[in-house]
Design a protein around this motif. Sequence first.
Motif, PDB file in Angstrom:
ATOM      1  N   ALA A  28       0.823  -1.212   0.000  1.00 25.62           N
ATOM      2  CA  ALA A  28       0.000   0.000   0.000  1.00 25.62           C
ATOM      3  C   ALA A  28       0.857   1.261   0.000  1.00 25.62           C
ATOM      4  O   ALA A  28       0.576   2.241  -0.695  1.00 25.62           O
ATOM      5  CB  ALA A  28      -0.935  -0.020   1.213  1.00 25.62           C
ATOM      6  N   ALA A  29       1.942   1.212   0.800  1.00 23.94           N
ATOM      7  CA  ALA A  29       2.817   2.390   0.855  1.00 23.94           C
ATOM      8  C   ALA A  29       3.472   2.651  -0.491  1.00 23.94           C
ATOM      9  O   ALA A  29       3.581   3.798  -0.953  1.00 23.94           O
ATOM     10  CB  ALA A  29       3.877   2.186   1.939  1.00 23.94           C
ATOM     11  N   VAL A  30       3.921   1.555  -1.159  1.00 22.70           N
ATOM     12  CA  VAL A  30       4.530   1.723  -2.484  1.00 22.70           C
ATOM     13  C   VAL A  30       3.520   2.269  -3.477  1.00 22.70           C
ATOM     14  O   VAL A  30       3.818   3.147  -4.302  1.00 22.70           O
ATOM     15  CB  VAL A  30       5.122   0.377  -2.957  1.00 22.70           C
ATOM     16  CG1 VAL A  30       5.568   0.479  -4.412  1.00 22.70           C
ATOM     17  CG2 VAL A  30       6.300  -0.025  -2.069  1.00 22.70           C
ATOM     18  N   ALA A  31       2.276   1.736  -3.411  1.00 21.84           N
ATOM     19  CA  ALA A  31       1.235   2.221  -4.321  1.00 21.84           C
ATOM     20  C   ALA A  31       0.947   3.693  -4.087  1.00 21.84           C
ATOM     21  O   ALA A  31       0.788   4.480  -5.023  1.00 21.84           O
ATOM     22  CB  ALA A  31      -0.039   1.377  -4.137  1.00 21.84           C
ATOM     23  N   VAL A  32       0.888   4.072  -2.807  1.00 15.45           N
ATOM     24  CA  VAL A  32       0.643   5.488  -2.489  1.00 15.45           C
ATOM     25  C   VAL A  32       1.781   6.362  -2.991  1.00 15.45           C
ATOM     26  O   VAL A  32       1.575   7.453  -3.532  1.00 15.45           O
ATOM     27  CB  VAL A  32       0.432   5.655  -0.980  1.00 15.45           C
ATOM     28  CG1 VAL A  32       0.455   7.131  -0.595  1.00 15.45           C
ATOM     29  CG2 VAL A  32      -0.896   5.024  -0.569  1.00 15.45           C
ATOM     30  N   LEU A  33       3.034   5.897  -2.812  1.00 14.93           N
ATOM     31  CA  LEU A  33       4.166   6.679  -3.289  1.00 14.93           C
ATOM     32  C   LEU A  33       4.153   6.825  -4.805  1.00 14.93           C
ATOM     33  O   LEU A  33       4.440   7.902  -5.352  1.00 14.93           O
ATOM     34  CB  LEU A  33       5.472   6.017  -2.828  1.00 14.93           C
ATOM     35  CG  LEU A  33       5.772   6.122  -1.332  1.00 14.93           C
ATOM     36  CD1 LEU A  33       7.021   5.321  -0.991  1.00 14.93           C
ATOM     37  CD2 LEU A  33       5.948   7.572  -0.924  1.00 14.93           C
ATOM     38  N   LEU A  34       3.807   5.728  -5.512  1.00  8.37           N
ATOM     39  CA  LEU A  34       3.711   5.803  -6.976  1.00  8.37           C
ATOM     40  C   LEU A  34       2.605   6.771  -7.401  1.00  8.37           C
ATOM     41  O   LEU A  34       2.765   7.570  -8.330  1.00  8.37           O
ATOM     42  CB  LEU A  34       3.456   4.408  -7.549  1.00  8.37           C
ATOM     43  CG  LEU A  34       4.634   3.417  -7.437  1.00  8.37           C
ATOM     44  CD1 LEU A  34       4.199   2.036  -7.930  1.00  8.37           C
ATOM     45  CD2 LEU A  34       5.841   3.917  -8.223  1.00  8.37           C
ATOM     46  N   TRP A  35       1.464   6.667  -6.700  1.00  4.16           N
ATOM     47  CA  TRP A  35       0.347   7.564  -7.044  1.00  4.16           C
ATOM     48  C   TRP A  35       0.715   9.022  -6.770  1.00  4.16           C
ATOM     49  O   TRP A  35       0.376   9.923  -7.530  1.00  4.16           O
ATOM     50  CB  TRP A  35      -0.869   7.147  -6.230  1.00  4.16           C
ATOM     51  CG  TRP A  35      -2.069   8.010  -6.494  1.00  4.16           C
ATOM     52  CD1 TRP A  35      -2.926   7.953  -7.525  1.00  4.16           C
ATOM     53  CD2 TRP A  35      -2.511   9.105  -5.676  1.00  4.16           C
ATOM     54  NE1 TRP A  35      -3.885   8.909  -7.434  1.00  4.16           N
ATOM     55  CE2 TRP A  35      -3.639   9.647  -6.290  1.00  4.16           C
ATOM     56  CE3 TRP A  35      -2.057   9.675  -4.487  1.00  4.16           C
ATOM     57  CZ2 TRP A  35      -4.341  10.704  -5.758  1.00  4.16           C
ATOM     58  CZ3 TRP A  35      -2.759  10.735  -3.958  1.00  4.16           C
ATOM     59  CH2 TRP A  35      -3.873  11.252  -4.595  1.00  4.16           C
ATOM     60  N   ARG A  36       1.427   9.233  -5.649  1.00 11.08           N
ATOM     61  CA  ARG A  36       1.853  10.586  -5.323  1.00 11.08           C
ATOM     62  C   ARG A  36       2.818  11.119  -6.373  1.00 11.08           C
ATOM     63  O   ARG A  36       2.732  12.279  -6.797  1.00 11.08           O
ATOM     64  CB  ARG A  36       2.509  10.590  -3.951  1.00 11.08           C
ATOM     65  CG  ARG A  36       3.053  11.952  -3.542  1.00 11.08           C
ATOM     66  CD  ARG A  36       3.833  11.844  -2.257  1.00 11.08           C
ATOM     67  NE  ARG A  36       4.430  13.133  -1.911  1.00 11.08           N
ATOM     68  CZ  ARG A  36       5.276  13.306  -0.918  1.00 11.08           C
ATOM     69  NH1 ARG A  36       5.622  12.277  -0.165  1.00 11.08           N
ATOM     70  NH2 ARG A  36       5.788  14.510  -0.674  1.00 11.08           N
ATOM     71  N   SER A  37       3.760  10.285  -6.819  1.00 13.80           N
ATOM     72  CA  SER A  37       4.719  10.710  -7.833  1.00 13.80           C
ATOM     73  C   SER A  37       4.005  11.070  -9.129  1.00 13.80           C
ATOM     74  O   SER A  37       4.305  12.087  -9.773  1.00 13.80           O
ATOM     75  CB  SER A  37       5.736   9.600  -8.076  1.00 13.80           C
ATOM     76  OG  SER A  37       6.635   9.972  -9.108  1.00 13.80           O
ATOM     77  N   GLU A  38       3.026  10.241  -9.508  1.00 12.82           N
ATOM     78  CA  GLU A  38       2.265  10.539 -10.735  1.00 12.82           C
ATOM     79  C   GLU A  38       1.468  11.826 -10.593  1.00 12.82           C
ATOM     80  O   GLU A  38       1.412  12.650 -11.518  1.00 12.82           O
ATOM     81  CB  GLU A  38       1.333   9.370 -11.037  1.00 12.82           C
ATOM     82  CG  GLU A  38       0.561   9.531 -12.351  1.00 12.82           C
ATOM     83  CD  GLU A  38      -0.346   8.337 -12.612  1.00 12.82           C
ATOM     84  OE1 GLU A  38      -1.066   8.378 -13.620  1.00 12.82           O
ATOM     85  OE2 GLU A  38      -0.320   7.379 -11.805  1.00 12.82           O
ATOM     86  N   ALA A  39       0.855  12.013  -9.414  1.00 11.08           N
ATOM     87  CA  ALA A  39       0.083  13.248  -9.192  1.00 11.08           C
ATOM     88  C   ALA A  39       0.987  14.475  -9.232  1.00 11.08           C
ATOM     89  O   ALA A  39       0.637  15.515  -9.794  1.00 11.08           O
ATOM     90  CB  ALA A  39      -0.655  13.159  -7.852  1.00 11.08           C
ATOM     91  N   LEU A  40       2.174  14.363  -8.610  1.00 13.76           N
ATOM     92  CA  LEU A  40       3.099  15.499  -8.638  1.00 13.76           C
ATOM     93  C   LEU A  40       3.563  15.806 -10.055  1.00 13.76           C
ATOM     94  O   LEU A  40       3.735  16.974 -10.441  1.00 13.76           O
ATOM     95  CB  LEU A  40       4.312  15.194  -7.751  1.00 13.76           C
ATOM     96  CG  LEU A  40       4.041  15.198  -6.240  1.00 13.76           C
ATOM     97  CD1 LEU A  40       5.286  14.759  -5.476  1.00 13.76           C
ATOM     98  CD2 LEU A  40       3.596  16.582  -5.775  1.00 13.76           C
ATOM     99  N   GLU A  41       3.764  14.754 -10.863  1.00 11.36           N
ATOM    100  CA  GLU A  41       4.169  14.970 -12.257  1.00 11.36           C
ATOM    101  C   GLU A  41       3.068  15.690 -13.026  1.00 11.36           C
ATOM    102  O   GLU A  41       3.328  16.609 -13.809  1.00 11.36           O
ATOM    103  CB  GLU A  41       4.483  13.616 -12.907  1.00 11.36           C
ATOM    104  CG  GLU A  41       5.081  13.733 -14.301  1.00 11.36           C
ATOM    105  CD  GLU A  41       6.453  14.371 -14.287  1.00 11.36           C
ATOM    106  OE1 GLU A  41       6.839  14.959 -15.296  1.00 11.36           O
ATOM    107  OE2 GLU A  41       7.139  14.279 -13.232  1.00 11.36           O
ATOM    108  N   LYS A  42       1.812  15.243 -12.787  1.00  8.52           N
ATOM    109  CA  LYS A  42       0.681  15.923 -13.450  1.00  8.52           C
ATOM    110  C   LYS A  42       0.575  17.369 -13.000  1.00  8.52           C
ATOM    111  O   LYS A  42       0.316  18.268 -13.809  1.00  8.52           O
ATOM    112  CB  LYS A  42      -0.617  15.172 -13.150  1.00  8.52           C
ATOM    113  CG  LYS A  42      -0.712  13.825 -13.833  1.00  8.52           C
ATOM    114  CD  LYS A  42      -2.052  13.165 -13.513  1.00  8.52           C
ATOM    115  CE  LYS A  42      -2.168  11.819 -14.218  1.00  8.52           C
ATOM    116  NZ  LYS A  42      -3.461  11.140 -13.904  1.00  8.52           N
TER     117      LYS A  42
END
Length: 216
Positions: A28-42
Motif C-alpha cells: 500500500a505504501a509503495v502504491a501510495v508513493l507511486l500515485w503521489r509521484s504521478e500526481a506530482l508529475e501531473k
Amino acid sequence: MDPAVPRATLKAMGLCTLLVLLVAAVTAAVAVLLWRSEALEKLRGCRERAANESRALELCVAQLERERERLQSATREREREEDELRRELGRAREDGEKLSSSLQFCRQQEAMLGANVTALRDEVRALRREQAELSRRSTALQEELARGTERALGLQQRLEEAAEQRRALRARGERCEQRQRELEATLRDRAAELDALQRRSGPRTARRRCPPSRKS
C-alpha cells in the motif's frame, strides 16, 4: 497430543498473519508513493502549461498596449489635422464674407450710378465705362466668391471625412480595450484555477504521508 504443538501452530499462524499484514502495508505504501509521484508529475505539467499560457497572454497584452498607443497617436494626429482644417475653413469663411461685402458694395455703387444717369448725361460715357469696369470687377469677384465657396465645400467634406476616421479610430480603440479587459479576466481565471490546484494538492500530500506513519 503435545500441548506445545497448538501453541507453535498458533504462533506460526500469528507470524504469518503479521507477515501478510506487513507485506500488505508495504504494498500500500509503495502504491501510495507511486500515485503521489504521478500526481506530482501531473501537477508539474499543469503548472508549466499555466506558466506558458500566462507568458503568451502577457505577450498578447503587451502587443495590445502597443497597438493602443499607436491608435492614440494616430488619433492625436487626426485631431491636429482637424484643427488645421477648422482654421482653414474659418479663413475661407472670412474670405467669403469679405468678398460678399465687396460685391455688395459694388452693387450699391452700380445702383447709385444708375440713379444718377439721367442727371449726369454729360458723364454718361465715363459712367458707362466705369459701369463696365465695375461689371468686370463684379464678375471677377463673383468668380472668386464661387471658388471660395467650392473651397469651403471641399474643406467641409475633408472635415467630415476626418471626423469619420476619428470615430472609426475611437471605435477600434474601444474594441482593443474590451479585448484587453477580456484577456485580463482570462488571466485572473487562470490564476484562480492554479491557486485552486495548489490548495487541492496540499491536503492530498498530507493524506499520502499517513500510511508510512502507520507502518512505523
